[in-house]
Scaffold this motif. Structure first.
Motif, PDB file in Angstrom:
ATOM      1  N   PRO A   1       0.824  -1.216   0.000  1.00 32.92           N
ATOM      2  CA  PRO A   1       0.000   0.000   0.000  1.00 32.92           C
ATOM      3  C   PRO A   1       0.859   1.267   0.000  1.00 32.92           C
ATOM      4  O   PRO A   1       1.916   1.321   0.638  1.00 32.92           O
ATOM      5  CB  PRO A   1      -0.800  -0.115   1.303  1.00 32.92           C
ATOM      6  CG  PRO A   1      -0.797  -1.555   1.632  1.00 32.92           C
ATOM      7  CD  PRO A   1       0.522  -2.079   1.148  1.00 32.92           C
ATOM      8  N   ALA A   2       0.385   2.255  -0.720  1.00 33.25           N
ATOM      9  CA  ALA A   2       1.088   3.534  -0.794  1.00 33.25           C
ATOM     10  C   ALA A   2       0.055   4.646  -0.907  1.00 33.25           C
ATOM     11  O   ALA A   2      -1.129   4.400  -1.148  1.00 33.25           O
ATOM     12  CB  ALA A   2       2.030   3.556  -1.999  1.00 33.25           C
ATOM     13  N   ALA A   3       0.505   5.859  -0.709  1.00 37.45           N
ATOM     14  CA  ALA A   3      -0.389   7.011  -0.841  1.00 37.45           C
ATOM     15  C   ALA A   3       0.408   8.231  -1.259  1.00 37.45           C
ATOM     16  O   ALA A   3       1.587   8.384  -0.894  1.00 37.45           O
ATOM     17  CB  ALA A   3      -1.122   7.283   0.471  1.00 37.45           C
ATOM     18  N   ILE A   4      -0.225   9.076  -2.025  1.00 37.51           N
ATOM     19  CA  ILE A   4       0.313  10.390  -2.373  1.00 37.51           C
ATOM     20  C   ILE A   4      -0.582  11.409  -1.675  1.00 37.51           C
ATOM     21  O   ILE A   4      -1.790  11.447  -1.924  1.00 37.51           O
ATOM     22  CB  ILE A   4       0.299  10.624  -3.892  1.00 37.51           C
ATOM     23  CG1 ILE A   4       1.097   9.531  -4.606  1.00 37.51           C
ATOM     24  CG2 ILE A   4       0.845  12.006  -4.237  1.00 37.51           C
ATOM     25  CD1 ILE A   4       0.920   9.535  -6.117  1.00 37.51           C
TER      26      ILE A   4
ATOM     27  N   CYS B   1      -4.441  10.426  -2.441  1.00 36.29           N
ATOM     28  CA  CYS B   1      -4.562   9.413  -3.497  1.00 36.29           C
ATOM     29  C   CYS B   1      -3.924   8.131  -3.008  1.00 36.29           C
ATOM     30  O   CYS B   1      -2.699   8.052  -2.866  1.00 36.29           O
ATOM     31  CB  CYS B   1      -3.872   9.887  -4.776  1.00 36.29           C
ATOM     32  SG  CYS B   1      -4.476  11.462  -5.407  1.00 36.29           S
ATOM     33  N   ARG B   2      -4.740   7.122  -2.753  1.00 36.22           N
ATOM     34  CA  ARG B   2      -4.236   5.825  -2.314  1.00 36.22           C
ATOM     35  C   ARG B   2      -3.975   4.937  -3.528  1.00 36.22           C
ATOM     36  O   ARG B   2      -4.730   4.953  -4.502  1.00 36.22           O
ATOM     37  CB  ARG B   2      -5.227   5.157  -1.367  1.00 36.22           C
ATOM     38  CG  ARG B   2      -5.409   5.910  -0.049  1.00 36.22           C
ATOM     39  CD  ARG B   2      -6.418   5.208   0.847  1.00 36.22           C
ATOM     40  NE  ARG B   2      -6.650   5.939   2.082  1.00 36.22           N
ATOM     41  CZ  ARG B   2      -5.992   5.736   3.217  1.00 36.22           C
ATOM     42  NH1 ARG B   2      -5.051   4.797   3.261  1.00 36.22           N
ATOM     43  NH2 ARG B   2      -6.263   6.438   4.295  1.00 36.22           N
ATOM     44  N   CYS B   3      -2.913   4.155  -3.434  1.00 35.08           N
ATOM     45  CA  CYS B   3      -2.558   3.283  -4.550  1.00 35.08           C
ATOM     46  C   CYS B   3      -1.645   2.184  -4.017  1.00 35.08           C
ATOM     47  O   CYS B   3      -1.644   1.899  -2.815  1.00 35.08           O
ATOM     48  CB  CYS B   3      -1.866   4.083  -5.658  1.00 35.08           C
ATOM     49  SG  CYS B   3      -0.383   4.976  -5.126  1.00 35.08           S
ATOM     50  N   MET B   4      -0.867   1.576  -4.896  1.00 36.62           N
ATOM     51  CA  MET B   4       0.157   0.620  -4.507  1.00 36.62           C
ATOM     52  C   MET B   4       1.500   1.134  -5.016  1.00 36.62           C
ATOM     53  O   MET B   4       1.559   2.024  -5.871  1.00 36.62           O
ATOM     54  CB  MET B   4      -0.156  -0.768  -5.068  1.00 36.62           C
ATOM     55  CG  MET B   4      -1.408  -1.393  -4.470  1.00 36.62           C
ATOM     56  SD  MET B   4      -1.714  -3.068  -5.065  1.00 36.62           S
ATOM     57  CE  MET B   4      -2.180  -2.720  -6.774  1.00 36.62           C
ATOM     58  N   VAL B   5       2.574   0.566  -4.498  1.00 38.24           N
ATOM     59  CA  VAL B   5       3.901   1.018  -4.903  1.00 38.24           C
ATOM     60  C   VAL B   5       4.056   0.989  -6.417  1.00 38.24           C
ATOM     61  O   VAL B   5       4.601   1.916  -7.027  1.00 38.24           O
ATOM     62  CB  VAL B   5       4.993   0.162  -4.215  1.00 38.24           C
ATOM     63  CG1 VAL B   5       6.346   0.388  -4.875  1.00 38.24           C
ATOM     64  CG2 VAL B   5       5.073   0.496  -2.737  1.00 38.24           C
ATOM     65  N   GLU B   6       3.567  -0.063  -7.064  1.00 42.79           N
ATOM     66  CA  GLU B   6       3.758  -0.198  -8.509  1.00 42.79           C
ATOM     67  C   GLU B   6       2.957   0.815  -9.325  1.00 42.79           C
ATOM     68  O   GLU B   6       3.204   0.968 -10.527  1.00 42.79           O
ATOM     69  CB  GLU B   6       3.388  -1.605  -8.956  1.00 42.79           C
ATOM     70  CG  GLU B   6       1.921  -1.956  -8.809  1.00 42.79           C
ATOM     71  CD  GLU B   6       1.597  -3.341  -9.334  1.00 42.79           C
ATOM     72  OE1 GLU B   6       2.448  -3.931 -10.051  1.00 42.79           O
ATOM     73  OE2 GLU B   6       0.500  -3.849  -9.024  1.00 42.79           O
ATOM     74  N   SER B   7       2.020   1.525  -8.698  1.00 48.53           N
ATOM     75  CA  SER B   7       1.195   2.476  -9.447  1.00 48.53           C
ATOM     76  C   SER B   7       1.372   3.922  -8.971  1.00 48.53           C
ATOM     77  O   SER B   7       0.544   4.774  -9.274  1.00 48.53           O
ATOM     78  CB  SER B   7      -0.281   2.078  -9.361  1.00 48.53           C
ATOM     79  OG  SER B   7      -0.726   2.015  -8.022  1.00 48.53           O
ATOM     80  N   LEU B   8       2.436   4.199  -8.242  1.00 50.23           N
ATOM     81  CA  LEU B   8       2.668   5.556  -7.757  1.00 50.23           C
ATOM     82  C   LEU B   8       2.752   6.566  -8.896  1.00 50.23           C
ATOM     83  O   LEU B   8       2.073   7.598  -8.893  1.00 50.23           O
ATOM     84  CB  LEU B   8       3.952   5.609  -6.911  1.00 50.23           C
ATOM     85  CG  LEU B   8       3.832   5.190  -5.460  1.00 50.23           C
ATOM     86  CD1 LEU B   8       5.217   4.961  -4.843  1.00 50.23           C
ATOM     87  CD2 LEU B   8       3.059   6.239  -4.649  1.00 50.23           C
ATOM     88  N   ALA B   9       3.589   6.293  -9.870  1.00 50.64           N
ATOM     89  CA  ALA B   9       3.788   7.242 -10.978  1.00 50.64           C
ATOM     90  C   ALA B   9       2.506   7.418 -11.782  1.00 50.64           C
ATOM     91  O   ALA B   9       2.135   8.543 -12.152  1.00 50.64           O
ATOM     92  CB  ALA B   9       4.925   6.766 -11.871  1.00 50.64           C
TER      93      ALA B   9
ATOM     94  N   ILE C   1       4.954  11.173  -0.180  1.00 50.48           N
ATOM     95  CA  ILE C   1       4.691   9.792  -0.555  1.00 50.48           C
ATOM     96  C   ILE C   1       4.807   8.946   0.714  1.00 50.48           C
ATOM     97  O   ILE C   1       5.826   9.005   1.407  1.00 50.48           O
ATOM     98  CB  ILE C   1       5.692   9.288  -1.609  1.00 50.48           C
ATOM     99  CG1 ILE C   1       5.845  10.307  -2.754  1.00 50.48           C
ATOM    100  CG2 ILE C   1       5.271   7.918  -2.120  1.00 50.48           C
ATOM    101  CD1 ILE C   1       4.575  10.682  -3.448  1.00 50.48           C
ATOM    102  N   VAL C   2       3.769   8.182   1.007  1.00 55.79           N
ATOM    103  CA  VAL C   2       3.780   7.290   2.170  1.00 55.79           C
ATOM    104  C   VAL C   2       3.677   5.863   1.667  1.00 55.79           C
ATOM    105  O   VAL C   2       2.827   5.558   0.819  1.00 55.79           O
ATOM    106  CB  VAL C   2       2.621   7.604   3.135  1.00 55.79           C
ATOM    107  CG1 VAL C   2       2.697   6.707   4.366  1.00 55.79           C
ATOM    108  CG2 VAL C   2       2.645   9.081   3.551  1.00 55.79           C
ATOM    109  N   VAL C   3       4.545   4.996   2.196  1.00 50.85           N
ATOM    110  CA  VAL C   3       4.613   3.610   1.733  1.00 50.85           C
ATOM    111  C   VAL C   3       4.677   2.683   2.940  1.00 50.85           C
ATOM    112  O   VAL C   3       5.386   2.967   3.915  1.00 50.85           O
ATOM    113  CB  VAL C   3       5.863   3.384   0.852  1.00 50.85           C
ATOM    114  CG1 VAL C   3       6.000   1.924   0.460  1.00 50.85           C
ATOM    115  CG2 VAL C   3       5.817   4.271  -0.385  1.00 50.85           C
ATOM    116  N   GLY C   4       3.946   1.574   2.880  1.00 55.95           N
ATOM    117  CA  GLY C   4       4.090   0.564   3.913  1.00 55.95           C
ATOM    118  C   GLY C   4       2.792  -0.124   4.278  1.00 55.95           C
ATOM    119  O   GLY C   4       1.698   0.393   4.029  1.00 55.95           O
ATOM    120  N   ARG C   5       2.927  -1.287   4.896  1.00 63.43           N
ATOM    121  CA  ARG C   5       1.767  -2.076   5.299  1.00 63.43           C
ATOM    122  C   ARG C   5       0.964  -1.406   6.412  1.00 63.43           C
ATOM    123  O   ARG C   5      -0.162  -1.836   6.704  1.00 63.43           O
ATOM    124  CB  ARG C   5       2.219  -3.470   5.745  1.00 63.43           C
ATOM    125  CG  ARG C   5       2.767  -4.338   4.623  1.00 63.43           C
ATOM    126  CD  ARG C   5       1.676  -4.750   3.662  1.00 63.43           C
ATOM    127  NE  ARG C   5       2.206  -5.511   2.521  1.00 63.43           N
ATOM    128  CZ  ARG C   5       1.515  -5.779   1.438  1.00 63.43           C
ATOM    129  NH1 ARG C   5       0.263  -5.368   1.332  1.00 63.43           N
ATOM    130  NH2 ARG C   5       2.061  -6.467   0.455  1.00 63.43           N
TER     131      ARG C   5
END
Length: 257
Positions: free
Chosen positions: A185-188, A200-208, A222-226
């Motif tokens: 899980p990731a978020a911008i 904007c919530r997404c996953m690491v692979e869809s950040l860009a 950018i926030v990343v992590g479980r």
């Protein structure tokens, strides 16, 4: 006296009480106009001089502050968030030390705290992550190789990444290469706590891809992590089976714990 003041994460009412008092009493304010909410200046005196440091060099900032201080004026150097993070504050304090000029430091609410509030997130969830890595991508300002995104990613701790929104394709590559699964899980978080905040919530692979779709190119964390997932272990502190300095475990709690 010169006061370095953290402006808070964006919203004008998230400055500290002490920080607002400094602004109200200031005879001169030098503020980071590219990032600080200008509404914070609404409390200043009518006679207060204001300078936007986005248009100034370090030498010009120091010249303005030192001149005013020597004239007996109260000076505020207003930085975004808390200036301990990417605030370029040390070089200013060292220069003032060299001239024997006293200063104070008033902390502020960092934008990484504002981002957590925007996400309704706890960065340090039991059983998931007990560490927060605050870092940035290397750009025009270099980052030591030992502190690369890839090396930090190996820990899979919660990561909050500053000053990197314009480098998201490379960032997501480094996160994945370092050890985060693609579906982490990731978020911008754009302009956390500002009126135009966007999450904007997404996953690491869809950040860009997410940033491109939402037209976010700067002023975002950018926030990343479980920790952004919904799963975690219950905290022990408030568990009835757990004894603390202030409370004994209950019998029923011991049986169920």
């Amino acid at each position: 006296m010169i006061a370095f003041v953290g402006a808070g994460s964006g919203a004008a009412d998230l400055i500290t009480v002490r920080g607002q008092r400094y602004l109200e009493e200031a005879d001169l304010i030098v503020y980071a106009g590219s990032l600080v909410n200008p509404a914070l200046l609404d409390v200043k005196k009518e006679t207060c001089e204001v300078y936007n440091s986005a248009l100034m060099t370090l030498e010009e900032v120091l010249d303005v502050m030192v001149r005013a201080e020597k004239e007996g004026k109260k000076v505020v150097r207003l930085h975004t968030g808390d200036p301990c993070l990417y605030g370029a504050i040390r070089e200013q304090m060292d220069a003032l030390d060299a001239q024997g000029i006293a200063y104070e430091y008033c902390p502020g609410v960092s934008s990484f705290c504002g981002a957590a509030a925007a996400l309704d997130a706890e960065y340090t969830l039991p059983g998931i992550s007990q560490s927060v890595v605050i870092t940035r991508m290397a750009g025009r300002t270099p980052v030591p190789e030992r502190e690369s995104i890839r090396s930090f990613a190996a820990h899979q701790a919660t990561m909050v990444i500053f000053l990197s929104t314009g480098m998201l394709p490379r960032l997501q590559e480094e996160l994945i290469a370092g050890g985060y699964p693609k579906d982490t899980p990731a978020a911008i978080v754009y302009k956390a706590t500002w009126p135009d905040e966007k999450v904007c919530r997404c996953m690491v692979e869809s950040l860009a891809e997410t940033a491109k779709r939402e037209n976010i190119t700067k002023t975002a964390l950018i926030v990343v992590g479980r920790a952004l997932d919904g799963e975690y272990d219950r905290s022990k502190l408030y568990n009835p089976s757990f004894t603390t300095e202030f409370r004994q475990a209950s019998e029923g709690g011991r049986e169920n714990g």
